[in-house]
Design an enzyme around this catalytic site. Sequence first.
Site, PDB file in Angstrom:
ATOM      1  N   LYS A  35      72.673  34.351  42.891  1.00 31.28           N
ATOM      2  CA  LYS A  35      73.611  33.524  43.643  1.00 31.28           C
ATOM      3  C   LYS A  35      74.832  34.329  44.050  1.00 31.28           C
ATOM      4  CE  LYS A  35      73.440  29.307  42.085  1.00 31.28           C
ATOM      5  NZ  LYS A  35      73.550  28.534  40.835  1.00 31.28           N
ATOM      6  N   ARG A 105      79.788  28.266  38.352  1.00 31.03           N
ATOM      7  CA  ARG A 105      78.330  28.128  38.328  1.00 31.03           C
ATOM      8  C   ARG A 105      77.706  29.342  37.654  1.00 31.03           C
ATOM      9  NH1 ARG A 105      76.750  26.615  44.544  1.00 31.03           N
ATOM     10  NH2 ARG A 105      75.418  25.157  43.425  1.00 31.03           N
ATOM     11  N   GLY A 114      67.539  25.553  31.756  1.00 28.84           N
ATOM     12  CA  GLY A 114      68.285  25.706  30.510  1.00 28.84           C
ATOM     13  C   GLY A 114      69.631  26.369  30.704  1.00 28.84           C
ATOM     14  N   HIS A 473      29.643  27.801  30.836  1.00 28.12           N
ATOM     15  CA  HIS A 473      28.649  27.632  31.894  1.00 28.12           C
ATOM     16  C   HIS A 473      29.187  26.732  32.998  1.00 28.12           C
ATOM     17  CE1 HIS A 473      25.133  25.643  33.765  1.00 28.12           C
ATOM     18  NE2 HIS A 473      24.688  26.883  33.787  1.00 28.12           N
ATOM     19  N   SER A 792      26.420  47.966  39.046  1.00 24.38           N
ATOM     20  CA  SER A 792      27.291  46.819  39.246  1.00 24.38           C
ATOM     21  C   SER A 792      27.769  46.366  37.880  1.00 24.38           C
ATOM     22  CB  SER A 792      26.534  45.698  39.954  1.00 24.38           C
ATOM     23  OG  SER A 792      27.383  44.582  40.098  1.00 24.38           O
ATOM     24  N   CYS A 860      30.475  42.587  39.581  1.00 28.72           N
ATOM     25  CA  CYS A 860      30.013  41.272  40.000  1.00 28.72           C
ATOM     26  C   CYS A 860      30.313  40.204  38.952  1.00 28.72           C
ATOM     27  CB  CYS A 860      28.524  41.292  40.336  1.00 28.72           C
ATOM     28  SG  CYS A 860      27.497  41.683  38.905  1.00 28.72           S
ATOM     29  N   TYR A 880      33.365  48.391  45.538  1.00 32.26           N
ATOM     30  CA  TYR A 880      33.593  47.019  45.984  1.00 32.26           C
ATOM     31  C   TYR A 880      33.758  46.096  44.788  1.00 32.26           C
ATOM     32  CZ  TYR A 880      28.827  46.112  44.552  1.00 32.26           C
ATOM     33  OH  TYR A 880      27.707  45.974  43.779  1.00 32.26           O
TER      34      TYR A 880
END
Lengths: 908, 908
Positions: A35, A105, A114, A473, A792, A860, A880
Amino acid sequence: MSDNKKWVYLFDEVEEAEKAVGGAWDDVRGLLGGKGANLAEMTRIGLPVPPGFTITTEACIAYQNEGEAFLDKIWDDVLSALHKIEEKTGKKFGDPSNPLLVSVRSGAKFSMPGMMDTILNVGLNDEVAQGMVKLTGDARFVYDAYRRLIQMFGTVVMGIEDEAFEDYLTEVKEKKGVKSDTELTAEDWKQVTEEFKAIFKRETGRDFPQDPLEQLRLATEAVFKSWNSPRAISYRNTAGISHDLGTAVNVVTMVFGNMGDDSGTGVAFTRDPATGEKKLFGDYLINAQGEDVVAGIRTPKPISALKEEMPEVYEQFVDIVEKLEKHYREMQDVEFTIERGKLWMLQTRDGKRTARAAIRIAVEMAEEGLITREQAVMRVTPDQVDMLLHPQFDDKAKDQARSAGRMIAKGINASPGAAVGKVVFDADTAAELGKKGKGEKIVLVRPETKPDDVHGMVAAQGILTSRGGATSHAAVVARQFGIPCVAGAEALSIDLDKRLFTVGDVTVKEGDVISIDGGTGEVFVGEIPTVTPEFEKETYLIKLLSWADEFRRLGVRANADYPRDAARARRYGAEGIGLCRTEHMFFEEERLPIVQKMILAEPGSDEEKAELAKLLPFQRQDFYGPSEAMDGLPLIIRLIDPPLHEFLPSYEELLVEVTELRITGKDPEKLAEKEEMLKAVEELREFNPMLGLRGVRLGIMRPEINKMQVRAIFEAACDFKKNGGDPHVEVMIPVTNAETELAFMRRLLEAEAKAVMEEKGVEVDYMFGTMIELPRAAIIADRMAEYAEFFSYGTNDLTQTTFGISRDDAEGKFLLKYVEEGLLPNNPFQVLDPDGVGYLVRLGVEKGRSTRPDLEVGICGEHGGNPPSVHFCHKAGLNYVSCSPFRVPIARLAAAQAALEEKGVKAK
Amino acid sequence: MSDNKKWVYLFDEVEEAEKAVGGAWDDVRGLLGGKGANLAEMTRIGLPVPPGFTITTEACIAYQNEGEAFLDKIWDDVLSALHKIEEKTGKKFGDPSNPLLVSVRSGAKFSMPGMMDTILNVGLNDEVAQGMVKLTGDARFVYDAYRRLIQMFGTVVMGIEDEAFEDYLTEVKEKKGVKSDTELTAEDWKQVTEEFKAIFKRETGRDFPQDPLEQLRLATEAVFKSWNSPRAISYRNTAGISHDLGTAVNVVTMVFGNMGDDSGTGVAFTRDPATGEKKLFGDYLINAQGEDVVAGIRTPKPISALKEEMPEVYEQFVDIVEKLEKHYREMQDVEFTIERGKLWMLQTRDGKRTARAAIRIAVEMAEEGLITREQAVMRVTPDQVDMLLHPQFDDKAKDQARSAGRMIAKGINASPGAAVGKVVFDADTAAELGKKGKGEKIVLVRPETKPDDVHGMVAAQGILTSRGGATSHAAVVARQFGIPCVAGAEALSIDLDKRLFTVGDVTVKEGDVISIDGGTGEVFVGEIPTVTPEFEKETYLIKLLSWADEFRRLGVRANADYPRDAARARRYGAEGIGLCRTEHMFFEEERLPIVQKMILAEPGSDEEKAELAKLLPFQRQDFYGPSEAMDGLPLIIRLIDPPLHEFLPSYEELLVEVTELRITGKDPEKLAEKEEMLKAVEELREFNPMLGLRGVRLGIMRPEINKMQVRAIFEAACDFKKNGGDPHVEVMIPVTNAETELAFMRRLLEAEAKAVMEEKGVEVDYMFGTMIELPRAAIIADRMAEYAEFFSYGTNDLTQTTFGISRDDAEGKFLLKYVEEGLLPNNPFQVLDPDGVGYLVRLGVEKGRSTRPDLEVGICGEHGGNPPSVHFCHKAGLNYVSCSPFRVPIARLAAAQAALEEKGVKAK
């Protein structure tokens, strides 16, 4: 006196502050707080900011160490700054004839709960109040201001409960027969002021301080103390903010928007924070104070109305905010006050905005030349992109539902998005209701889900489980299919027999509507309205991502099993399929009986071959679709992965059925049949299925299954090529841990592939490779790479084995506690663990490429769509990442940000 | 002509052979084969060996590459060698008036099945036979020899089925009405010879070769060809012998022990191969051929009788074998023939011997100064030590049982030793019968075992399971307690309800006696007598191990939970306890109900504390015993490891009970109780318990349990010290994967330990450390070592997680196949995998010591008692291995061998 250190900066001393910290704006914010720094900055660029000064965060820290005595040391500096303000304003602090009032302030580098609230009107006392009445002729205004000071000072500085003041105010209004504060008169406010002083004395044992300097000093000290309020400490712990930053104190000359019809106050955003549109957006009130705008007593006017009401002020304001936006190169959220025709800027800060607005603003600012495209890409967070791609609840409606007590549970935010639907307790019913054109929107509620629930899961709007975590799952499948999911909502007590669940005294029956928020884990009874975005319409996002694509080094593929998912992935920007699983299809209604017969047949028998022959055309079709969707791009197909018992009925259910049939003796034939199945399941079931007979192990024990799959893959690819397509098939062998497994399977499977290509008379581009998902595979990656043309990383299983933690068991039971207690920095199933799992990833990349320099390496696992994990993959030199179609845009952005970060590009 | 290479060596040309290979005896054996090298060596040291020569293994290899044509190239060398033999013997190959006959024998570096048998009497033909009859006057001898040549040559060289000859021989004997060959006359043998030639012609289409040189050449070629017989190839594959070694061909002058009462033949060992006693041991027959000794037609006399019968020959023989033993520094197995009073040595080789004999011979040879103590230690294999320490079946009795069809199944040889007892199908009955002084010998038969079966397992003589492998629960516990175990005998169909098992049509009921051999995996019905050794009486072993202790660098500790095991471990030479588990005790009858109540109590509740308070005195007592047994030595106690549901009833059993109670409706109260337990078990059960809430995770979620354990440990240690003992406690925290877990638990537990020591007013020596049993723990070992003063590799779990293989599921289902197919070199749960698991062990040692150079590192997995794994641990720089008490002697030996191997010490 202050050890030569400058503890107080006037708003026009920002250059000195810069010098003190070495020049960086971020450090100026560190010293003066957000501020204070912005007030100083506005002052520097010539905007009308009421004179004031900032006591530095360093002073706050010194105060924490030295206590009250420290204030003595800097008080001369404060007084000297105060004098300079007096000079600038021509007013005098505590002088009834021309009083200077100030606000005090807090202002830390990062805003946090808080911290001490603002105290307005510091400098008012009995004498000054009288003087001001004379000066303004407005006793109502003065005593309202005075009573506010006593109230704020009393509660905020002295810790008096606010009820003490508010109860009296209510009493006065009742006595006067009025409803709102505005109906009270000057006399009323004067009386309130007197009573507030009495309350102050009663509650604190001392008079309200009449000395303005004492007010200032106490208020300053209160700001410093609030840095260590329990709430602030707890917030900093959670948000990872250092406790050593401290807060600054801003002392600002009061200006008043409630001094008549030539006065006013307002807040504005330089762009629309909801849509991002470049258009001034905000509200103001004539003859009002800032609080009144928030209180909602009077309806504020849109900022555009100011153009009519005060054309000159409006013009000046427009100039100012344009200047501010250009200066900060960011959308600003400003507060202003007009005091008797004069415009004052009281605050500016980067404006909060919706995800959609953030993206549009970043893109448009880049197009306006305010920022670079790189910066635009850095400014949007992956979470914002995520939010744009899932249906969301209407925020207000959700708030209302919460207030109405309709939020009944909170689980793990397993797959983002909002879902509303009728509760259904089993997958078959879900599939029935959800699929066949009945258009029923349903939410599948289960203790947990299993692979043979998938047909019901994909038919549902949302999934809610009472067990399991973010990689259970349910969660994995949900994210895969972009279905909202709340997992592990342990408060739910599900009674599948009675087809209901209870939470405390709330009972939800099958068919009742619930709403779940997969982004927050919240569960509501009843319907909450949702908002659904469409990727294709998100033109700003599409543009931003096209820029991201230019910057990233890492490729982005998708995990997709079905053609429709593959197509979506491509629309979302995927450059191939990183993981096409082949086992979900086995659960489909018309295939499962064949699959089960095949499983129960003797390995290598004619019966096994016969059943596999029946599955072949299905699988060929399974693989044709994704090949087509990914025409010209790589398609990695993983051979069957789960243990075979997953395709058979549940052991526990069979056990109960057999026990029942045995006791009742009703149906001996059925009993015999069930007993046989029970025996078969018992033979196949495993103590630790995750570490059992699955993946390549299955391939070695039952090679015919894999051979059928490879045949199907190559038949599909050859057919597609014959039809003019351009397939690039990568066959992936899972769960390997020795190069010998790869050698064995590859010899077998490549022969099958070649046989197919010969039969079809077509050559297709192909590779054979492996998942690296067990520590040993990573450790001996140099040997694995002798037989694998690509790796992978299956980081789900690699995380499970590296940590020795079962994701299905851990998240509900102990992993949350681990993260809460700081025993782990994150849930390693969400954010790739760079130290353990990451070590193995780096080791595997290095060793793999030592054997085969052009080895293609990707990931993956679930982590492929998690931004910090994408950053890791970038650094580890992967080719990738592959993730669920819905996370492809997120991965594209994160990959670009990783590359830009490496180059040192910053958002600002 | 042969490219200057020498393809044929006369027996007296051993120096040339040495020169050709560069001098090493092992290489001479490589060139001439074991048999040929020893014949040459005996010749060199002046022993009476019939003249002869060896065609080298190199010739065999050249033959494999070039085929028959190669024989042309070396034939001149063979003929030249043959001439030299003719010169030496004064006889002539193919000369009827003074014929030289030879034997042709294969002889590779290592003996192996599938190689060509010996062909005797090569050089005989019609004409030579007539000449020999004239020379010897013994037509019966001559035609018996001739028909043998035709038979051996026909079967071995030409591949005729032996029945073709034997059937005719039987026919002749029947016709003559006699039973044995010895009853046939000269005329009979002449007739047989004629008929054998006719058979030869009928079967091969050619006449039996009358040219002695053609016989020699065909026999030589047959030896070469036999190198690549399918059986030989398969054996070499299994035994890991190179296919490039080739076999030599030995051509030796025939001598005959059947030329009258001044002739004879025999075999002898230089020491007793059963006991190792230094005493000539063997048999001989007067007027007999070698085959006759083996055929058992006449009972041979003990070698000592030769002293009476032919004192001079005996004296010469004793001199020769003493010379041989000194020369070879190893117990020899010799063959000899006495031809007309002249002793001929036909073979010498290292003698096979029992484990006990091997140890005694090694020790006594070292004491005699024949070999060094280091060599003695290198000569005994760990398997031999193992064999000495477990009860064994009497070999002959086992053979008889096998022949009688009493062997009904073969499972995995999970824990060595022989066990005989009555079949019992549950642990409670086993405990009941086996424990309480009833003295019943029982064998516990289960589909598989669980932790709450342990009380029955330890009461049993042996354990037999139909599921699981060498590291199943049954196997691990069995080895731990030295109980013989056959696991995964899948042929058994166990019916627990009917209390019987069947194998094919054999039914074994509870109470029936069976015998199991844990060293071979065999299962027999009925009793087989056993022989039980006692360590204390194995004085030679004790001496050998005391030498081993001087040579080894690696410490040896034991895994022992109970005082009696700890005491045994110490007797067996353990230098501490490497793993004392604390959970077996929880299953004991009087404690299990308390344990279950504690588990079901709310964590942190008063109820939990109350139940733990009841367990405290038990555990204190549990730890006092091992402390006492290991007075002055380190005692590592592992805090509770398994998931809590292991202590509750089985989910499946409860499910059946509840279903039954529900349907019958008989006992609603019991139903309610069982349902409640079912619910509790369901909440705690896990998909993959191996990767679930166990070890330190349990410690973090339910710290009171660990605190109670640490209190018990330190109370016991303090009490022991007060009683004059010298405790060294090492508290081990299991299943860790982050240093934060260690920091958290250590802070908590060390405080408890200190509190106890303060209460007791005693300081005891202690350390805190951790198992390293998950890949991540090894990877971040540098951080783990900040809080751990010692590491102990839990290589069972580390193998499971590194490979991603559940030991309980894998061994029966696919691991055996993996080893058979060569996909893995060994079962990694038996032999530590040096590439994957070993990488992590080495990494952890290196990183751990980088933080804490004096870190104590050991291994307490099953591998600690496996010799190749002990070698690995030595090389990896571990401080000690810890294994089951019964394997401590093995580990001591293996550790010494690892150290000696490093120094280049060889057994010979």
